[in-house]
Every structure is written in C-alpha cells, then in structure tokens.
Design an enzyme around this catalytic site. Structure first.
Site, short mmCIF file in Angstrom:
data_model
loop_
_atom_site.label_atom_id
_atom_site.label_comp_id
_atom_site.label_asym_id
_atom_site.label_seq_id
_atom_site.Cartn_x
_atom_site.Cartn_y
_atom_site.Cartn_z
N ASP A 331 65.29 59.30 85.79
CA ASP A 331 66.21 60.15 85.04
C ASP A 331 66.58 61.37 85.89
O ASP A 331 65.72 61.98 86.53
CB ASP A 331 65.51 60.59 83.75
CG ASP A 331 66.38 61.47 82.89
OD1 ASP A 331 67.36 60.96 82.33
OD2 ASP A 331 66.06 62.67 82.76
N GLU A 362 69.79 58.14 88.32
CA GLU A 362 71.04 58.86 88.09
C GLU A 362 71.27 59.82 89.26
O GLU A 362 70.44 60.71 89.50
CB GLU A 362 70.96 59.66 86.79
CG GLU A 362 70.84 58.80 85.55
CD GLU A 362 70.70 59.65 84.31
OE1 GLU A 362 71.54 59.54 83.41
OE2 GLU A 362 69.74 60.45 84.22
#
Length: 647
Positions: A331, A362
C-alpha cells in the site's frame, strides 16, 4: 514540538544502535527469551499475565540492557501461552507497550503473547506448497469478510466472513449444488492468485464486537499477527494464526497462489507500539517537529532508517516463511524508498528463486512526505530504478479505458471519452519506455487493471458516466457492452492482469467511491448477482482462458513491447493492432486486435491469410469453434474483435 530527525538520521546513531539480533519473544528448550530494541530507554520492565485482558497484577521483571540498545530478559521456564507487555521509560516518562515484534496477541492486540508457533500448524502444514507458478498471472483481489458474508454464498454460517470460509470447498448458491460460489466459482473463473486485503492485526474493528462491523483494514496495529475478527475466537491468540494457515493451505490445495496486502507506510495511530518503545524513531517529522502525513492517515513510517527497513524486511520474510505467502502488495509504496524495495526483492529471490514471490504496489502517496534528504522514493518517475520484478499499479491504463478517477464525470475510451492510437499503444505495451511520469523497463513492472478496492467499481463508474437514471442494480445492455469492451482491452495489455472481486459480474457498491467503512451489506460479494449476470462472468472467463494461450501478450521481458506492431486508427473511435504471437506452443503466429468504442458497425479489411475468430463483443470462447475469416470482418459497436492468424 521537538524535531528528532537530525539525531535519528545520523550515521552515528545507526552505527551505535543498529542490531541484527533476533527481536521479540522466543520459546527455547531451556526457557523463554525476550528481546526489545529500545535504545533511548532508561529502563524496561517485562510484565507477564495469565490472560489477554483484565486488570490482573502482572509478574514484573527488570530487563538488562545489552549492546546496540537491545533489552533482554531470559526466563528459565516455558512461558508459551502467556501474555506480556513492556513498561518502557524514556526521559522520565513510562509507557506501557505491547511488543512491536510480537507474533501473537490478545484481543485487539493490546497484549502480546508468547507462542510456540509449531502448535499453530494445521495437519500437513509442513508439506504445504504453492501450486506451480503459472505462465500468466491473473490476480483477483478479495476482502476476507466481503468474500463470504452473503448468506447466498452457501458457506457455513459460523465461517461467513472468516478465514475458515476460505477452507470450504464445493459451496454453491444457497447450497443448491448447481451454481458454484467462493473457491469453486474462482476455480471455474480461471484466476491464478488471490490477493487478500489486509489480514494482519488492524485497529479499526473491535475484535470482541459485533460481526456486522466492517473496515478494509489499512490501519496496522500488530504487523506480524493475523487479524482476530476473521478468526472464530479472537480471545485466544493461537486460533487466528492456525486459521489463517488453514486458509492459505486450502487456497494452495485448490490451485491458487496467495498475495498478502501489506501496509508498512503508516500505523493506525501515532500512539503505536513502535512509538511507545522508541519515540519518533520509526516516523518522519516535518521541520517543525510535527508528524509527516504523506499517507493521509496522520503519520509516515521512516523506511530510510536502518532499523525501520530491517523491521519491514523481517516482517515480509516472516509472512513468506511462517504463513507461506506467495507475494505481497504494498500500500502507498510511493512512501517507501527504492533501496528497501530492491532489498526485499533480492532477499525473497535468494530464498525462493528469482521472481517466485510476486511483489506489487501503488507507485504513489497521498501527499508529500518528509523523508530524509536524498531518499529515492518508489514513485512513478523512479520506477525504472526498481527491480524488473517489482510491479506498479498502472492508473494510466485504468483512466484511459474508463476515465480519470480524479473527476467523477470524466470518460475514457469505452464510455465516450475517445483515445489516441499512441495512448492505446502505450497501454498495450505496459508503458515500457513511455513518455511522461510513468515508464517501466519491462511489462513485468506493470499491473494492468480497471478497478480495485479503491475508488468506484468499474460498473459504478460506467453507471455514473453512461446512465442518466443512475441505476446501479440494473443490467443495462449499453453498459454491459462497455464493460465487455473494457475487459477485452485490459486482457490484451502486456503486464500482470488484476481485477477487483466481482468486477466480472458488474459488482456495485451503490455508487460509493471508497467503501472502507461502509456497512458489510454494501461491501459484500452478491453471489446472486454473480449468477444473474452469468453471461458477463463467462466473458471474463473466456478472456482469461484465451490470455493463457497468447504468448505475445504474456511475455514480460524487456523486449516484449516489440511484439506490439502496427497500431492503426480505423475510425474516430476504433483502433486495430497487430501483435507478434510466435513462441513455443503458440497456435497463432499473429494476432489482430480491434477495439471499437463507436456506435456504428465497421467493416474492416483483413491482412492476407486465414484468420481464426477468437473473441468478439459477445463471446470470448470463439477460439473453441474454429471459425475462420479471410478478407473481411464486421466489428460491432462498442465491442472488441480478436483474431489469430493460424500458425
């Protein structure tokens, strides 16, 4: 507020206090050893309890300061199953803290637990192995509670929303024995990897509260302990460990590899075990001493510091070894530094083989972070400096297909927004050597996707941009055509394929953009909708089966983009592409991909040869039927056409 950056970022601090000693609690033949890294502490007390909660008076033992800031207590007795925490005194202030390195914990993670991990292994765990690495990765993102909460799932009531739901085989819609659900459904769909949204211990759900509670789980409390609300008994620390292992074991048995979603960029709160044991060391600070907030969650982890990077690497390796995880999704990886991510990649490769464990993340943050000057962060402009087997979510392809997510009404190619041939070519090549802020070395560095847990589902996005009535529950034919076209484009892009669970049956969250704390009734997978929309599911299923046969789209090397050859604009909203599909076992030397977002039938001339019809806008299983065309083909409105030149 005091700024500790200069002190903690200094070479002198690192040289004096970095340690490679194992940290945490350890069961040994001659007793139990406790080690805590707390280099700024003036004293540390170990507190032992018989239960995981309550106000009982603890047994208390002073710990001894060893080298490099490590405090130690060696108990000459077996303490497995006992709960503990620490009293840490820094600058005259004493705080009670659980163990940041704990492997087990009590209800809501407020006390740590000594655990002999061997007792948590299900039968046959030592023989558990992942299925062989597939030629192509098709990653399917699920949330443990979402997946089986719906009563129509056919899962045993006591297991709905739990780890053990992932151990149930041969489930069907309301138990009818006809319409597969859960694992049986996914085996039929043809996905290869299940990506589990956070399954570590997180703070936004009360583990002792109602099962109706819901959160995505991006709120870490204990990084190395499973989440208790997904277990059948969160009060006893060993249960959640055993049941997560049972889930992984079951998924492997049923042919799936397992990717774990991890959140090392921030903690649930600044008042964390990390901050109670070594105040401010694990966190970035602004110049005025306030906490950096590039995560948008109130704090940022300082991954560039040596004991922070060690903590994260140790954690990843622990989940890979102890829980047999086959990959990790990071994340907000844009808050983590490039050297650490490459170090994680190398360590996994050395232990398990090059590329055996999938790493993806990400390539962005939620805002600016106060990293140490000179820190190279894992953001899009720096992606070429990451290992070729570190993949980034490609929002450029997502937005090109369905519209920029920063603007609710923006449209992409499939819903009337147009698309240039050059832009589509970059999508198909996985953004290899592209211009702009995102460019990669090889398709192995790209995750091609249309929707994930973040933002609107694909279906809800199409409803917002194409349906004046905003009917999220309906099955409007125009939207279904756009959905199929989007899925076909995604399946024809180089890179790793990824989809949100339920995308394939037009999953809706009633237009809610980020449902992280919405009721479980909104978030749950609607298994009746899956079968009401079986035709769309079958379209995805056929695309996945076809993709596994197309070597020109599967290839992940630095030369793979050269397979994308002629890209031609056939009409204002229609593009065709020739792909070199030669390779071992390939049935078709060349592919012709056509994507029509326009509203008219198009008659297209075919290159010389005998072209087999593989998929069109209605069916993705035409490759089974040996239908051949020569000279001409008809491309229907808002549809794809995939043809293969016979070898």
């Amino acid at each position: 507020m005091i700024n500790h950056k200069q002190f903690f970022d200094s070479d002198a601090f690192r040289q004096q206090f970095h340690t490679d000693l194992p940290l945490g609690s350890f069961c040994r033949e001659n007793g139990t050893l406790f080690r805590l890294w707390a280099p700024t502490a003036e004293g540390v007390i170990l507190n032992l309890y018989h239960s995981g909660d309550g106000e009982e008076a603890p047994e208390a033992f002073s710990m001894t300061l060893k080298e490099n800031g490590v405090w130690e207590y060696d108990a000459k007795r077996d303490l497995s199953g006992r709960y503990y925490d620490y009293s840490v005194t820094v600058e005259g202030v004493t705080q009670r803290s659980a163990d940041p390195y704990a492997k087990a914990c009590a209800l809501n993670g407020q006390r740590s637990m000594v655990i002999d991990l061997k007792i948590t292994n299900p039968d046959g765990w030592e023989q558990d192995t992942a299925p062989a690495r597939p030629k192509e990765d098709i990653i399917y993102e699920i949330h443990v509670k979402d997946f089986s909460w719906d009563a129509a799932s056919g899962v045993t009531k006591a297991h709905r929303g739990k780890f053990l739901a992932l151990t149930e085989e041969n489930t069907s819609l309301h138990g009818d024995g006809i319409h597969p659900t859960c694992l049986s459904y996914l085996k039929r769909l043809g996905v290869t990897h299940l990506q589990l949204m956070p399954v570590y211990d997180y703070g936004s759900v009360d583990e002792g509260g109602s099962d109706e509670q819901f959160n995505w789980g991006y709120d870490p409390v204990n990084y190395n302990v499973p989440e208790g609300s997904y277990s059948t008994d969160p009060h006893h620390g060993e249960v959640r460990i055993r049941e997560l292992k049972q889930a992984v074991q079951s998924l492997h048995k049923n042919g799936f590899r397992v990717i774990m979603d991890v959140v090392y960029n921030h903690t649930y709160s600044l008042d964390s075990w990390l901050n109670r044991t070594v105040p401010w060391y694990f966190y970035r600070q602004n110049e005025d001493g306030t906490p950096s907030n590039g995560s948008g969650c109130g704090n940022d982890i300082a991954t560039e510091r040596s004991m922070v990077s060690r903590y994260i690497l140790d954690s990843v390796l622990y989940w890979a070894e102890e829980y047999h995880m086959d990959g990790f999704r990071f994340d907000l990886m844009g808050l983590m530094d490039v050297p650490l991510m490459n170090r994680i990649r190398r360590a996994l490769d050395e232990r398990y083989g090059i590329g055996e464990k999938v790493l993806l993340g990400e390539p962005w943050s939620a805002g600016k972070t106060a990293a140490k000057e000179g820190t190279l962060l894992s953001v899009k402009p720096n992606w070429k400096q990451l290992d070729d087997n570190l993949a980034a979510f490609c929002d450029a392809t997502r937005d090109a297909v369905k519209g920029n997510l920063m603007q609710e009404g923006a449209k992409g190619f499939v819903n009337g927004g147009g698309l240039s041939t050059g832009h589509l070519e970059q999508c198909l090549k996985g953004w290899v050597n592209a211009h702009g802020d995102f460019s990669v070395n090889a398709p192995s560095q790209t995750i091609t996707y249309l929707s994930s847990h973040d933002d609107w589902t694909l279906w809800d996005r199409l409803v917002f941009t194409m349906d004046e009535n905003k009917d999220f529950e309906g099955y409007q034919p125009t939207l279904l055509r756009a959905n199929r076209l989007a899925a076909a484009i995604n399946a024809c892009c180089q890179g790793h394929l990824f989809l949100l669970s339920g995308e394939e049956f037009a999953r809706t969250k009633q237009g809610i953009r980020d449902s992280f704390s919405s009721p479980v009734t909104v978030n749950r997978l609607d298994w009746q909708r899956a079968w009401k929309n079986q035709k769309l599911v079958d379209y995805y299923r056929g695309l996945f089966a076809l993709r596994k046969q197309l070597v020109g789209l599967q290839e992940k090397s630095r030369e793979a983009h050269l397979r994308i050859q002629t890209v031609e604009q056939l009409a204002e909203n229609c593009v065709s592409v020739l792909v070199d599909n030669r390779g071992d076992g390939s049935r078709w030397n060349t592919l012709l991909l056509c994507f029509n977002a326009g509203q008219e039938n198009l008659h297209i001339s075919l290159p010389d040869g005998k072209w087999q019809l593989l998929a069109d806008g209605e069916s993705s299983f035409l490759w089974r039927e040996n239908l051949c065309l020569t000279e001409k083909a008809i491309l229907l409105p808002v549809s794809a056409l995939i043809l293969g030149l016979e070898s």
